[in-house]
Write a protein that holds these residues in place. Structure first.
Motif, PDB file in Angstrom:
ATOM      1  N   ALA A  54      31.401  67.255  70.247  1.00  0.00           N
ATOM      2  CA  ALA A  54      31.880  67.408  71.622  1.00  0.00           C
ATOM      3  C   ALA A  54      31.470  66.244  72.507  1.00  0.00           C
ATOM      4  O   ALA A  54      32.140  65.941  73.508  1.00  0.00           O
ATOM      5  CB  ALA A  54      31.345  68.718  72.208  1.00  0.00           C
ATOM      6  N   LYS A  55      30.377  65.574  72.155  1.00  0.00           N
ATOM      7  CA  LYS A  55      29.803  64.554  73.031  1.00  0.00           C
ATOM      8  C   LYS A  55      30.766  63.405  73.294  1.00  0.00           C
ATOM      9  O   LYS A  55      30.976  62.996  74.445  1.00  0.00           O
ATOM     10  CB  LYS A  55      28.511  64.028  72.420  1.00  0.00           C
ATOM     11  N   GLY A  56      31.366  62.873  72.258  1.00  0.00           N
ATOM     12  CA  GLY A  56      32.265  61.735  72.437  1.00  0.00           C
ATOM     13  C   GLY A  56      33.485  62.082  73.268  1.00  0.00           C
ATOM     14  O   GLY A  56      33.944  61.280  74.097  1.00  0.00           O
ATOM     15  N   TRP A  57      34.010  63.282  73.054  1.00  0.00           N
ATOM     16  CA  TRP A  57      35.166  63.731  73.822  1.00  0.00           C
ATOM     17  C   TRP A  57      34.796  63.909  75.288  1.00  0.00           C
ATOM     18  O   TRP A  57      35.542  63.514  76.196  1.00  0.00           O
ATOM     19  CB  TRP A  57      35.681  65.035  73.223  1.00  0.00           C
ATOM     20  N   ALA A  58      33.623  64.482  75.539  1.00  0.00           N
ATOM     21  CA  ALA A  58      33.168  64.687  76.913  1.00  0.00           C
ATOM     22  C   ALA A  58      32.982  63.351  77.633  1.00  0.00           C
ATOM     23  O   ALA A  58      33.358  63.205  78.807  1.00  0.00           O
ATOM     24  CB  ALA A  58      31.864  65.475  76.919  1.00  0.00           C
ATOM     25  N   GLU A  59      32.402  62.386  76.948  1.00  0.00           N
ATOM     26  CA  GLU A  59      32.209  61.069  77.560  1.00  0.00           C
ATOM     27  C   GLU A  59      33.541  60.428  77.919  1.00  0.00           C
ATOM     28  O   GLU A  59      33.683  59.809  78.978  1.00  0.00           O
ATOM     29  CB  GLU A  59      31.411  60.174  76.606  1.00  0.00           C
ATOM     30  N   ASP A  60      34.525  60.600  77.051  1.00  0.00           N
ATOM     31  CA  ASP A  60      35.848  60.054  77.333  1.00  0.00           C
ATOM     32  C   ASP A  60      36.471  60.755  78.542  1.00  0.00           C
ATOM     33  O   ASP A  60      37.058  60.094  79.421  1.00  0.00           O
ATOM     34  CB  ASP A  60      36.744  60.229  76.111  1.00  0.00           C
ATOM     35  N   ASP A  61      36.328  62.072  78.615  1.00  0.00           N
ATOM     36  CA  ASP A  61      36.879  62.813  79.749  1.00  0.00           C
ATOM     37  C   ASP A  61      36.233  62.397  81.066  1.00  0.00           C
ATOM     38  O   ASP A  61      36.910  62.209  82.079  1.00  0.00           O
ATOM     39  CB  ASP A  61      36.682  64.319  79.539  1.00  0.00           C
ATOM     40  N   MET A  62      34.917  62.269  81.071  1.00  0.00           N
ATOM     41  CA  MET A  62      34.225  61.910  82.308  1.00  0.00           C
ATOM     42  C   MET A  62      34.533  60.475  82.726  1.00  0.00           C
ATOM     43  O   MET A  62      34.616  60.166  83.917  1.00  0.00           O
ATOM     44  CB  MET A  62      32.723  62.116  82.138  1.00  0.00           C
ATOM     45  N   SER A  63      34.719  59.616  81.747  1.00  0.00           N
ATOM     46  CA  SER A  63      35.121  58.244  82.063  1.00  0.00           C
ATOM     47  C   SER A  63      36.513  58.224  82.695  1.00  0.00           C
ATOM     48  O   SER A  63      36.759  57.490  83.658  1.00  0.00           O
ATOM     49  CB  SER A  63      35.110  57.400  80.785  1.00  0.00           C
ATOM     50  N   ALA A  64      37.411  59.056  82.174  1.00  0.00           N
ATOM     51  CA  ALA A  64      38.760  59.135  82.740  1.00  0.00           C
ATOM     52  C   ALA A  64      38.714  59.698  84.161  1.00  0.00           C
ATOM     53  O   ALA A  64      39.444  59.232  85.052  1.00  0.00           O
ATOM     54  CB  ALA A  64      39.638  60.014  81.853  1.00  0.00           C
ATOM     55  N   ARG A  65      37.854  60.689  84.394  1.00  0.00           N
ATOM     56  CA  ARG A  65      37.725  61.253  85.739  1.00  0.00           C
ATOM     57  C   ARG A  65      37.256  60.182  86.725  1.00  0.00           C
ATOM     58  O   ARG A  65      37.800  60.058  87.837  1.00  0.00           O
ATOM     59  CB  ARG A  65      36.740  62.420  85.719  1.00  0.00           C
TER      60      ARG A  65
END
Length: 337
Positions: free
Chosen positions: A264-275
């Motif tokens: 989940a960590k990599g996906w979360a980092e990508d989402d927060m970067s997009a935000r």
């Protein structure tokens, strides 16, 4: 150089593990493009770690983007041995996994990485009730998704009369209860639906705004942890049973709450970067609801929770006990909304 019989035996013993170690190729199927975060930052590193931990005895061939089968079919594909490992969104098969669908009830979870770990530990109690036909491995969500719309949507009453593309069946029920109309289209078709006016808004993770080119279509964002969509990795039981004990141990080590969080960590980092990227874009409008508005949203979801409890109770389960356990796990990790 001559080898004595004793020396020959020693030499053969030294090379035997390498020469005769089991080698197996497992086919892993998922339904998203190989380049986007769920695959590139989650599935791929997991597969490579399995290979490395097995010293090359296990090879995992990855088939992305529905090459082997459609997204809603991935649970059955693992069950039937069409693939050895599949990446499943249980929310794509409404009513099939009623206990699991609790994770889709909105306004419960604030963090997806710790959420993956907490929910893995919670659902492990019930997996044999719902997924006994496969071997459960890991589960992981995107970072809590948001509501993205063409026009401002700030409170539950703003949904009434609007067409919303929901993330899953539970979110579709929520939209309907608020007087909106769910528009059921696959993720790659969302942009077209919104550009044509078929949909007014979408519940999506932040990264999907760029993955599916939506920034010009939905430029209003309700900035709150709206919902989760949880994916599950499962194995064909015969494929697992046919492994050596040594190789089973490798997979067992990679089917854990800790690995759920790691994926989940990599996906979360990508989402927060997009935000963050969206927030820096002057063409995008963010709205953070007040405490009173958050309470309105949470209260508005009570009907969804009640419907979940009724469905689970109808299947013969103690819905209140299951829900209490869920909340206990979220609070243990400090991630209850």
């Amino acid at each position: 150089m001559k080898l004595t019989s004793l020396g020959l035996a020693a030499a053969m013993a030294a090379i035997a593990p390498a020469a005769f170690a089991q080698e197996v190729t497992l086919r892993l199927s998922h339904w998203v493009p190989a380049t986007i975060a769920p695959a590139a930052a989650g599935i791929e590193p997991w597969a490579r770690s399995v290979e490395e931990a097995s010293d090359g005895r296990i090879e995992i061939q990855i088939f992305p983007a529905q090459q082997i089968g459609a997204a809603p079919d991935h649970y059955d594909m693992a069950r039937d041995g069409i693939a050895d490992i599949t990446w499943v969104n249980p929310g794509y098969t409404a009513g099939r996994f009623p206990i699991f669908s609790l994770v889709e009830v909105p306004f419960h979870v604030t963090d997806s990485v710790q959420g993956a770990k907490a929910i893995h530990e919670w659902y492990a109690q019930y997996v044999e009730d719902e997924m006994s036909e496969v071997k459960f491995c890991v589960m992981h969500p995107h970072a809590p998704g948001a509501l993205h719309s063409k026009e401002p949507m700030r409170v539950p009453s703003d949904i009434e009369g609007k067409n919303i593309r929901p993330a899953h069946a539970t979110m579709a029920r929520f939209v309907s209860q608020l007087g909106g109309a769910p528009v059921q289209v696959p993720a790659p078709e969302v942009r077209e639906a919104i550009s044509r006016g078929t949909a007014d808004a979408v519940t999506f993770p932040w990264g999907a705004m760029y993955d599916f080119n939506l920034t010009n279509e939905t430029d209003h964002h309700l900035d709150m942890p709206f919902y989760l969509s949880m994916q599950v990795m499962v194995l064909n039981p015969d494929s697992y049973a046919g492994l050596s004990d040594e190789n089973k141990a490798v997979l067992d080590e990679h089917c854990s709450p800790e690995w759920s969080a790691e994926i989940a960590k990599g996906w979360a980092e990508d989402d927060m970067s997009a935000r963050e990227r969206l927030m820096e874009d002057d063409s995008q409008t963010f709205y953070q609801p007040t405490e009173e508005e958050v309470a309105l949203w949470q209260d508005s979801a009570q009907g969804v929770l009640d419907a979940w409890k009724e469905e689970v109770a109808d299947r013969g389960h103690d819905a209140d006990a299951i829900y209490d356990s869920y909340i206990e796990h979220l609070e243990r990790y400090g991630i209850r909304y």
